[in-house]
Design an enzyme around this catalytic site. Structure first.
Site, short mmCIF file in Angstrom:
data_model
loop_
_atom_site.label_atom_id
_atom_site.label_comp_id
_atom_site.label_asym_id
_atom_site.label_seq_id
_atom_site.Cartn_x
_atom_site.Cartn_y
_atom_site.Cartn_z
N ARG A 149 2.27 -108.83 -53.63
CA ARG A 149 2.69 -107.64 -54.37
C ARG A 149 2.84 -108.05 -55.83
NH1 ARG A 149 6.27 -107.85 -49.79
NH2 ARG A 149 5.93 -106.10 -48.33
N LYS A 173 10.25 -108.07 -50.29
CA LYS A 173 11.19 -106.95 -50.24
C LYS A 173 12.45 -107.34 -49.49
CE LYS A 173 8.00 -103.04 -50.59
NZ LYS A 173 7.54 -101.79 -49.95
N HIS A 245 -2.14 -103.62 -56.65
CA HIS A 245 -2.09 -103.43 -55.19
C HIS A 245 -3.50 -103.39 -54.58
CE1 HIS A 245 0.31 -102.50 -51.64
NE2 HIS A 245 -0.67 -101.73 -51.26
N TYR A 280 -3.12 -100.43 -43.73
CA TYR A 280 -4.00 -101.05 -44.72
C TYR A 280 -5.42 -101.20 -44.20
CZ TYR A 280 -0.12 -102.44 -47.74
OH TYR A 280 0.96 -102.44 -48.58
#
Length: 299
Positions: A149, A173, A245, A280
């Site tokens: 990221r 995250k 991204h 994805y």
């Protein structure tokens, strides 16, 4: 609206302590709750989160639907459902006022994927005569080579590099850490940047361990990485809307197309759920047919 502020702060604490979410995620979760609170205030509807009903919430959703698209509307509904589910969990309420409110149907939007030729063209367009050029090449190779990221890229530290073992330590995250493999190919460009550019910078206090630095010796911003990539796309006249991204998505897609399993990709991307990883992966019908014909016992 003091009662709303009280419960919003309580909800934020729950998301941080119980769920382990990052500040950005917490802000996203509570933004739409605050938006509902503002709507009630603007319309002089003095109703607390403990007694608000479906009718008031439906009015808010209807008002918002005139301002945002279906995807944003669905996100708002999801965020509010989560907030009221928390209130039920803490025994503040007995029901969820969004229980019967359906989200608009939306298609699964997938970002563009870059081909290997397009990635090579973007990196080849970097001006290596400048110090920033060496840094930018190392950054893009790391984005694509490791599937990071953008927040993980700009906060990457020298102490996170374990090149002898062939891994990077990534803090993702919710401050969750994971180790991901890094190829010798990508290592080469990071080392080149460190030796020829970074070692000559005057590094500001507090950024001595930060890998990628701007010309003032400080950590790069997310916006700067976005700008670098967009300018390269313009330079090669790439007819795609791309961002940092896009490199992460391309990393995962190319691994899948070349035979990697979803579980391994999930671990490298740092997804808690395999379902997130599947979003994805846009496998075309031809590949699905090949998998069926190759592995089904009744082929």
């Amino acid at each position: 609206m003091k009662s709303w502020n009280k419960f919003i702060k309580s909800y934020q604490s729950y998301l941080k302590i119980e769920r382990g979410l990052s500040k950005n995620s917490i802000d996203n979760y509570t933004f739409d709750v605050q938006r509902l609170c503002d709507y009630l205030s603007e319309n002089q509807m003095d109703v607390s989160p403990l007694v608000i009903g479906e009718e008031e919430v439906q009015g808010f959703i209807y008002a918002v639907s005139k301002q945002v698209n279906a995807r944003s509307q669905a996100r708002i509904i999801s965020g509010l459902k989560s907030f009221f589910s928390y209130l039920i969990f803490e025994d503040y309420r007995e029901n969820n006022p969004l229980e019967l409110i359906e989200s608009p149907r939306i298609g699964r939007k997938l970002p563009d994927v870059l081909s290997l030729d397009e990635i090579n063209a973007l990196i080849s367009a970097i001006d290596l005569e400048t110090n920033e050029g060496e840094r930018n090449r190392a950054m893009l190779e790391t984005l694509y080579g490791c599937g990071l990221r953008v927040s993980e890229l700009i906060t990457l530290r020298l102490s996170d590099l374990f090149f002898e073992e062939g891994f990077l330590k990534i803090t993702g995250k919710g401050d969750k850490q994971r180790f991901i493999p890094i190829s010798e190919f990508t290592q080469k460009y990071i080392l080149l940047y460190r030796q020829t550019v970074r070692s000559h910078l005057t590094i500001q206090k507090g950024f001595e361990d930060t890998l990628f630095l701007n010309r003032r010796g400080r950590q790069l911003t997310r916006a700067m990485v976005f700008t670098i990539i967009k300018n390269l796309a313009v330079a090669i006249q790439l007819d795609k809307v791309i961002s940092p991204h896009t490199f992460r998505h391309s990393f995962a897609t190319h691994l899948l197309e070349n035979g990697a399993d979803l579980r391994s990709i999930q671990l490298m991307l740092g997804h808690e759920s395999i379902i997130t990883t599947e979003i994805y992966m846009h496998i075309d019908r031809k590949r699905l047919s090949e998998v069926m014909n190759a592995f089904h016992p009744r082929k």
